[in-house]
Design a protein around this motif. Structure first.
Motif, PDB file in Angstrom:
ATOM      1  N   LEU A  61      -3.898  -7.920  -7.256  1.00 36.13           N
ATOM      2  CA  LEU A  61      -3.357  -6.606  -7.045  1.00 36.13           C
ATOM      3  C   LEU A  61      -3.287  -6.207  -6.064  1.00 36.13           C
ATOM      4  O   LEU A  61      -3.424  -6.751  -4.614  1.00 36.13           O
ATOM      5  CB  LEU A  61      -4.426  -5.781  -7.003  1.00 36.13           C
ATOM      6  CG  LEU A  61      -5.398  -6.287  -9.118  1.00 36.13           C
ATOM      7  CD1 LEU A  61      -6.686  -5.269  -9.451  1.00 36.13           C
ATOM      8  CD2 LEU A  61      -3.948  -5.711  -9.747  1.00 36.13           C
ATOM      9  N   PRO A  62      -2.995  -5.054  -5.171  1.00 39.06           N
ATOM     10  CA  PRO A  62      -2.308  -4.193  -3.816  1.00 39.06           C
ATOM     11  C   PRO A  62      -3.585  -4.415  -3.980  1.00 39.06           C
ATOM     12  O   PRO A  62      -4.905  -3.513  -4.004  1.00 39.06           O
ATOM     13  CB  PRO A  62      -1.834  -3.541  -4.459  1.00 39.06           C
ATOM     14  CG  PRO A  62      -1.398  -3.019  -5.279  1.00 39.06           C
ATOM     15  CD  PRO A  62      -1.673  -3.597  -6.501  1.00 39.06           C
ATOM     16  N   GLY A  63      -4.025  -3.920  -2.234  1.00 36.07           N
ATOM     17  CA  GLY A  63      -5.287  -3.991  -1.274  1.00 36.07           C
ATOM     18  C   GLY A  63      -5.485  -1.959  -1.673  1.00 36.07           C
ATOM     19  O   GLY A  63      -6.902  -2.594  -1.691  1.00 36.07           O
ATOM     20  N   ARG A  64      -4.711  -1.403  -1.882  1.00 40.50           N
ATOM     21  CA  ARG A  64      -5.265   0.143  -1.993  1.00 40.50           C
ATOM     22  C   ARG A  64      -5.885  -0.141  -3.159  1.00 40.50           C
ATOM     23  O   ARG A  64      -6.516   1.577  -3.096  1.00 40.50           O
ATOM     24  CB  ARG A  64      -3.626   0.572  -2.635  1.00 40.50           C
ATOM     25  CG  ARG A  64      -3.092   1.063  -0.465  1.00 40.50           C
ATOM     26  CD  ARG A  64      -3.836   2.044   0.401  1.00 40.50           C
ATOM     27  NE  ARG A  64      -3.153   2.684   1.340  1.00 40.50           N
ATOM     28  CZ  ARG A  64      -2.202   3.001   1.399  1.00 40.50           C
ATOM     29  NH1 ARG A  64      -2.110   4.295   0.169  1.00 40.50           N
ATOM     30  NH2 ARG A  64      -1.815   3.315   2.198  1.00 40.50           N
TER      31      ARG A  64
ATOM     32  N   ALA B  19      -9.710   3.320   1.956  1.00 41.28           N
ATOM     33  CA  ALA B  19      -8.919   3.465   1.040  1.00 41.28           C
ATOM     34  C   ALA B  19      -7.920   2.208   0.523  1.00 41.28           C
ATOM     35  O   ALA B  19      -7.073   1.641  -0.053  1.00 41.28           O
ATOM     36  CB  ALA B  19      -7.735   4.023   1.294  1.00 41.28           C
ATOM     37  N   ALA B  21      -6.148  -2.309   2.070  1.00 39.33           N
ATOM     38  CA  ALA B  21      -5.089  -2.681   3.319  1.00 39.33           C
ATOM     39  C   ALA B  21      -3.750  -2.411   2.137  1.00 39.33           C
ATOM     40  O   ALA B  21      -4.104  -1.988   1.412  1.00 39.33           O
ATOM     41  CB  ALA B  21      -5.756  -3.887   3.389  1.00 39.33           C
TER      42      ALA B  21
END
Lengths: 403, 89
Positions: A61-64, B19, B21
């Motif tokens: 998954l994306p870090g965000r 939030a 990276a």
């Protein structure tokens, strides 16, 4: 009426991450039940769980997304990605309003909630994450999947404990029949954290055994409760005709569904599970003799096992249909259990093999043809999946090989 | 103007904490005048970022400070104003 096909599956189970690993483990009778590693369980009366090994959220998954998601949501997002990829679906080919998400949830994101409650208690309200507003919530998996893939059509969440996974698939089937061309449906549950643990202990049905091979024993004379696990499956569902038209490979169809609520405890009236089974058969236009295998709920609690064995024997005849409980290798996954069984039933049809029930020595008073120890070759076209939830929920689904 | 106590490096660190990276666009000087909305921070990510700054620096930000139209330069300026006011008080 529109037939509804399963065109993709995403699986996260204690004995296998991804459909290929899960299926290989399940055929090989490999159990994922062991002593809890995610927290120190030594002070609790129950210390075994089915934990998913080797899932690193940052790999998927994306870090965000990481600061705002519980483990259950991370697993759900990964499983949804796999289910869409497996179906060969490019969401850009669909109108956002033509895609929906229906999941079930037993506890929501308990581990995230526990961390925030600890901060609230130890440091004060200003230390509670803004993401707590949704990260714990039952509907969060549907929400995050829909956001990630731009799915703005009819969506929802159902909460009916272990029956919920079938209820979510049934709701997804209804939405497709009403005109939505693509639904991601099913459930992944995960609450192996101290808060999730004590909440389950309060239910009084967890096994206190510390032997991984003797703790969760549905239909066994020594049944003594259940071992919880984490995981489940999400399925890509489409109208059969449209799926074929775009060249999709079909695992099979969700052919029939029925659900009931049991009478109150101590009422003396019997479980209504058999009515749920008969309703599902009727909905699928199937006779009892058409069912090639039953994936039982397998509560592991003697009175519930007896009710399930009696319902199966009454509808199908004593010992007349093969019965299996592959969740003896995963523990009970709550909402995630039944979608995993549906996926397992579809994989069984493709392979011509009924996966085994492991660890148990069947109670002779149940007239069940249990598939024990190792996989059994069989020609499988139609399967019945049963799921029962705490509070009296009974659900049954007929799954059929695609014509 | 006294020394700047809250810098872009501090903001970057807190944005990653609050939030997550963003592998696609590592923050640098180029972002100073781009709005948080354009940088992909939605309202809850900004709320959480504001909360982290308030906790760490012991200041309070107005509820309407953290909007999509805010830029990192404006937020850094506002935080330093609050810090200066807190020192003067």
């Amino acid at each position: 009426m529109t037939a509804v096909a399963v065109t993709g599956m995403g699986i996260a189970a204690p004995n296998g991450l991804g459909a290929a690993d899960y299926w290989a483990a399940t055929l090989g009778a490999k159990s994922g039940i062991g002593r809890i590693t995610r927290f120190d369980p030594s002070s609790y009366p129950a210390q075994l769980a089915g934990e998913i090994p080797g899932f690193e959220a940052a790999d998927h998954l994306p870090g965000r997304l990481l600061p705002q998601t519980d483990r259950v949501t991370r697993l759900s997002l990964a499983a949804a990605d796999w289910a869409l990829a497996d179906a060969g679906v490019d969401v850009a080919d669909f109108d956002p309003l033509d895609m929906g998400v229906v999941t079930a949830s037993h506890a929501g994101g308990f581990e995230f909630g526990q961390d925030e409650l600890q901060k609230l208690w130890a440091k004060g309200s200003q230390f509670v994450s803004a993401y707590q507003s949704f990260a714990w919530f039952y509907a969060v998996n549907s929400g995050q999947i829909s956001i990630r893939h731009g799915m703005k059509g009819p969506s929802g969440v159902v909460v009916s404990d272990q029956a919920g996974g079938l209820d979510a698939l049934a709701q997804a089937r209804r939405l497709i029949r009403k005109g939505t061309p693509l639904i991601v449906g099913g459930a992944v549950d995960a609450s192996v954290c101290p808060w999730g643990w004590v909440a389950q202990l309060a239910g009084g049905r967890m096994s206190d055994s510390d032997e991984p091979t003797r703790a969760y024993l549905p239909f066994d004379r020594d049944a003594r409760g259940y071992v919880p696990g984490e995981g489940g499956a999400l399925l890509t569902l489409e109208p059969t005709g449209a799926a074929r038209a775009r060249g999709a490979t079909l695992y099979g169809e969700l052919a029939g569904y029925g659900s009931t609520i049991d009478p109150p405890p101590h009422s003396g009236r019997p479980s209504t599970l058999r009515t749920a089974i008969r309703t599902a058969l009727e909905d699928a236009a199937a006779a009892p003799g058409d069912i090639d295998v039953v994936f039982a709920d397998g509560a592991g609690v003697p009175e519930l096992d007896r009710a399930e064995a009696e319902a199966i024997s009454e509808v199908f005849g004593a010992g007349r249909v093969p019965v299996t409980v592959p969740k003896t290798m995963t523990g009970r996954l709550h909402s995630g259990a039944a979608p995993l069984d549906v996926a397992c039933a579809l994989l069984s049809m493709r392979a011509g093999l009924i996966p085994p029930t492991v660890h148990i020595d069947p109670c002779p008073e149940y007239d069940l043809d249990l598939v024990l120890y190792q996989a059994r070759p069989a020609t499988l076209r139609t399967a019945l999946v049963l799921a029962r939830g705490h509070g009296g929920f009974n659900s049954a689904m007929v799954v059929r090989a695609a014509p | 103007m006294s020394e700047q106590r809250f810098t872009l490096d501090d903001l970057t660190r807190i944005l990653v904490e609050a939030a997550g990276a963003d592998e696609a666009a590592p923050p640098d000087d180029d972002i100073l005048d781009t709005t948080f909305g354009e940088l992909g921070y939605e309202s809850l990510a900004l709320l959480e970022t504001g909360g982290c700054i308030e906790r760490e620096y012991g200041i309070a930000l107005d509820d309407d400070t953290l909007s999509d139209a805010l830029t990192p330069r404006e937020l850094i300026h506002t935080v330093n104003e609050r810090l200066a006011a807190a020192r003067a008080a």
